[in-house]
Write a protein that holds these residues in place. Structure first.
Motif, mmCIF file in Angstrom:
data_model
loop_
_atom_site.group_PDB
_atom_site.id
_atom_site.type_symbol
_atom_site.label_atom_id
_atom_site.label_comp_id
_atom_site.label_asym_id
_atom_site.label_seq_id
_atom_site.Cartn_x
_atom_site.Cartn_y
_atom_site.Cartn_z
ATOM 1 N N GLY A 158 0.820 -1.198 0.000
ATOM 2 C CA GLY A 158 0.000 0.000 0.000
ATOM 3 C C GLY A 158 0.853 1.247 0.000
ATOM 4 N N VAL A 159 0.290 2.344 0.475
ATOM 5 C CA VAL A 159 1.057 3.571 0.646
ATOM 6 C C VAL A 159 1.428 3.692 2.112
ATOM 7 C CG1 VAL A 159 -0.075 4.712 -1.281
ATOM 8 C CG2 VAL A 159 -0.990 5.016 1.023
ATOM 9 N N LYS A 160 2.477 4.421 2.368
ATOM 10 C CA LYS A 160 2.919 4.574 3.751
ATOM 11 C C LYS A 160 1.794 5.203 4.576
ATOM 12 C CE LYS A 160 7.776 4.837 2.466
ATOM 13 N NZ LYS A 160 7.613 4.711 0.996
ATOM 14 N N SER A 161 1.542 4.640 5.745
ATOM 15 C CA SER A 161 0.398 5.044 6.556
ATOM 16 C C SER A 161 0.543 6.442 7.136
ATOM 17 C CB SER A 161 0.187 4.038 7.688
ATOM 18 O OG SER A 161 1.387 3.836 8.422
ATOM 19 N N ILE A 162 1.712 7.045 6.984
ATOM 20 C CA ILE A 162 1.911 8.419 7.427
ATOM 21 C C ILE A 162 1.265 9.412 6.469
ATOM 22 C CG2 ILE A 162 4.047 7.857 8.644
ATOM 23 C CD1 ILE A 162 5.614 8.771 6.250
ATOM 24 N N LEU A 163 0.760 8.923 5.328
ATOM 25 C CA LEU A 163 0.157 9.775 4.304
ATOM 26 C C LEU A 163 -1.365 9.772 4.423
ATOM 27 C CD1 LEU A 163 2.357 8.512 1.346
ATOM 28 C CD2 LEU A 163 2.716 10.575 2.709
ATOM 29 N N ASP A 164 -2.007 10.542 3.541
ATOM 30 C CA ASP A 164 -3.470 10.532 3.443
ATOM 31 C C ASP A 164 -3.847 9.403 2.486
ATOM 32 O OD1 ASP A 164 -6.166 10.977 2.830
ATOM 33 O OD2 ASP A 164 -5.962 13.148 3.113
ATOM 34 N N VAL A 165 -4.182 8.255 3.048
ATOM 35 C CA VAL A 165 -4.382 7.050 2.242
ATOM 36 C C VAL A 165 -5.600 7.199 1.333
ATOM 37 C CG1 VAL A 165 -4.768 4.561 2.303
ATOM 38 C CG2 VAL A 165 -3.253 5.638 3.986
ATOM 39 N N GLY A 166 -6.702 7.711 1.870
ATOM 40 C CA GLY A 166 -7.902 7.871 1.061
ATOM 41 C C GLY A 166 -7.691 8.798 -0.115
ATOM 42 N N ALA A 167 -7.038 9.927 0.129
ATOM 43 C CA ALA A 167 -6.772 10.879 -0.958
ATOM 44 C C ALA A 167 -5.831 10.269 -1.991
ATOM 45 C CB ALA A 167 -6.179 12.166 -0.394
ATOM 46 N N THR A 168 -4.890 9.461 -1.540
ATOM 47 C CA THR A 168 -3.960 8.825 -2.476
ATOM 48 C C THR A 168 -4.695 7.853 -3.387
ATOM 49 O OG1 THR A 168 -2.140 9.036 -0.885
ATOM 50 C CG2 THR A 168 -1.886 7.416 -2.651
ATOM 51 N N LEU A 169 -5.602 7.076 -2.831
ATOM 52 C CA LEU A 169 -6.376 6.153 -3.658
ATOM 53 C C LEU A 169 -7.238 6.913 -4.669
ATOM 54 C CD1 LEU A 169 -7.412 3.466 -1.021
ATOM 55 C CD2 LEU A 169 -5.974 3.099 -3.032
ATOM 56 N N GLU A 170 -7.798 8.037 -4.248
ATOM 57 C CA GLU A 170 -8.582 8.854 -5.179
ATOM 58 C C GLU A 170 -7.710 9.363 -6.319
ATOM 59 O OE1 GLU A 170 -11.702 9.400 -5.433
ATOM 60 O OE2 GLU A 170 -12.486 8.655 -3.537
ATOM 61 N N ARG A 171 -6.493 9.804 -6.005
ATOM 62 C CA ARG A 171 -5.589 10.297 -7.044
ATOM 63 C C ARG A 171 -5.176 9.174 -7.994
ATOM 64 N NH1 ARG A 171 -4.648 13.883 -9.689
ATOM 65 N NH2 ARG A 171 -2.405 14.261 -9.497
ATOM 66 N N LEU A 172 -4.907 7.996 -7.448
ATOM 67 C CA LEU A 172 -4.550 6.869 -8.306
ATOM 68 C C LEU A 172 -5.689 6.540 -9.267
ATOM 69 C CD1 LEU A 172 -2.758 4.603 -5.687
ATOM 70 C CD2 LEU A 172 -1.681 5.690 -7.680
ATOM 71 N N GLU A 173 -6.922 6.611 -8.780
ATOM 72 C CA GLU A 173 -8.073 6.360 -9.658
ATOM 73 C C GLU A 173 -8.149 7.418 -10.750
ATOM 74 O OE1 GLU A 173 -12.961 6.052 -9.505
ATOM 75 O OE2 GLU A 173 -11.828 6.372 -7.661
ATOM 76 N N GLY A 261 8.062 18.750 2.854
ATOM 77 C CA GLY A 261 8.554 18.211 1.586
ATOM 78 C C GLY A 261 9.062 16.791 1.703
ATOM 79 N N LYS A 262 10.122 16.489 0.943
ATOM 80 C CA LYS A 262 10.589 15.115 0.891
ATOM 81 C C LYS A 262 11.323 14.677 2.147
ATOM 82 C CE LYS A 262 14.777 16.173 -1.827
ATOM 83 N NZ LYS A 262 15.449 15.902 -3.121
ATOM 84 N N ALA A 263 11.509 15.603 3.101
ATOM 85 C CA ALA A 263 12.095 15.226 4.384
ATOM 86 C C ALA A 263 11.073 14.593 5.315
ATOM 87 C CB ALA A 263 12.705 16.451 5.064
ATOM 88 N N VAL A 264 9.778 14.700 4.984
ATOM 89 C CA VAL A 264 8.724 14.213 5.874
ATOM 90 C C VAL A 264 8.799 12.705 6.059
ATOM 91 C CG1 VAL A 264 6.233 13.879 6.067
ATOM 92 C CG2 VAL A 264 7.138 16.126 5.493
ATOM 93 N N THR A 265 8.868 11.973 4.960
ATOM 94 C CA THR A 265 8.830 10.509 5.057
ATOM 95 C C THR A 265 9.995 9.944 5.859
ATOM 96 O OG1 THR A 265 7.535 10.271 3.041
ATOM 97 C CG2 THR A 265 8.813 8.364 3.746
ATOM 98 N N PRO A 266 11.263 10.297 5.546
ATOM 99 C CA PRO A 266 12.345 9.753 6.368
ATOM 100 C C PRO A 266 12.263 10.181 7.831
ATOM 101 C CG PRO A 266 13.195 11.339 4.772
ATOM 102 C CD PRO A 266 11.792 11.047 4.393
#
Length: 332
Positions: A158-173, A261-266
């Motif tokens: 899936g996507v990393k759970s630190i993200l907005d999972v629902g919004a990510t699925l909507e964007r992928l669709e 930015g990209k420092a969030v995930t690490p």
């Protein structure tokens, strides 16, 4: 004139020529995703898992400005142990090459390079996606747009759970990226088995996943990726209560420390590691090893039904470099 062609590891070049199953692996997990010295050990274990399931691993990264498909152990060690290794998305590849940088490729960059090299299956831990508060920050991973235009199959949790999972699925669709669960109609939540969202489709075996790839190739109307979402078994996930508590605390620290930015995930992954006393690291390792094994099985099934490419990387005395690979991205 400087030669900026992709360089192939000898084993990977031979596998592509012979039509053998190959699985792409990212290098950000080596340089940015895991702490030292676990990162190098796990990188080697990922490649072992791919081999144990019948495929050839092709870990992708940049060494001294040279983009390499199939890093050898010395190159892996360099990316795992050197400070200042750049985190490379697609937009960074040309500049990093021109400046002679060492770099680790993200999901986006690994997907793009793998597809260009004729590798059709890619194993990772979790995808990037839409960040929380994206409505204000517009912070969204380049992984999503890249997957919308890259014919690759990505096996992930899936996507990393630190993200907005629902919004990510909507964007992928919206972007036309296919998402199928592996033996599940629920989207996994990376560290946890169930991310809280239903899926329209699932596949029950590597062979069925390979059949999806074959149908996409035959139709020739879908230029985007297929995501195979592979959830952890319930007994291997991070304790959900511990997960939710750690995530809430980590998000609060992001705001306090002004991390963006990209420092969030690490940052958040490192916080999970410390706050869970290493439990999240153990789960992260289980995730990537399971995904590497499944990706190899899918690549094997796909290769069994696909003829070898007619054009393959050329071999030189110094190693192997690209000479205009046109291998079909649908094969393993």
């Amino acid at each position: 004139m400087t030669d900026f062609q992709i360089r192939y590891g000898a084993e990977v070049a031979e596998a592509l020529r012979a039509g053998l199953p190959v699985v792409a692996c990212e290098s950000t997990i080596v340089s940015h995703g895991l702490p030292r010295p676990d990162n190098l050990r796990v990188a080697r274990e990922i490649e072992t898992a791919v081999r144990a399931n019948g495929a050839v691993p092709a870990t992708i990264g940049m060494v001294g400005g040279e983009l390499v498909v199939g890093l050898d152990d010395a190159q892996l060690t360099r990316l795992a142990s050197t400070d200042g290794v750049a985190k490379l998305s697609v937009r960074d590849l040309a500049v990093a090459a021109a400046t002679g940088a060492d770099g680790a490729t993200t999901v986006a960059a690994t997907s793009a390079v793998a597809a260009a090299a004729g590798i059709g299956v890619f194993a990772t831990g979790g995808l990037g996606g839409v960040h929380r508060e994206a409505a204000q920050t517009f912070d969204e991973s380049a992984d999503l747009v890249t997957l919308a235009r890259t014919p690759i199959t990505v096996v992930c949790a899936g996507v990393k759970s630190i993200l907005d999972v629902g919004a990510t699925l909507e964007r992928l669709e919206t972007l036309g990226v296919t998402v199928v669960g592996y033996r599940s109609r629920r989207f996994p939540g990376f560290f946890i088995t169930d991310g809280g969202f239903d899926l329209d489709w699932s596949v029950e075996s590597p062979e069925q996943a390979a059949a999806v790839l074959a149908a996409r190739a035959a139709h020739r109307v879908q230029p985007s990726a297929v995501i195979v979402a592979n959830p952890l078994p319930v007994d291997e996930q991070l304790d959900p209560e511990l997960h939710d508590r750690t995530l809430a605390d980590g998000l609060a620290r992001l705001t306090l420390d002004g991390v963006t930015g990209k420092a969030v995930t690490p940052f958040l992954l490192a916080y999970f590691h410390s706050a869970t006393e290493g439990a999240s690291l153990a789960v992260n390792v289980r995730i990537i090893l399971r995904n590497a094994a499944l990706a190899a099985q899918i690549a094997v099934a796909a290769a069994a039904t696909t003829a070898p490419a007619t054009t393959a990387p050329a071999t030189t005395a110094a190693g192997t470099t690209a000479a205009g690979t046109t291998a079909a991205a649908e094969r393993g």
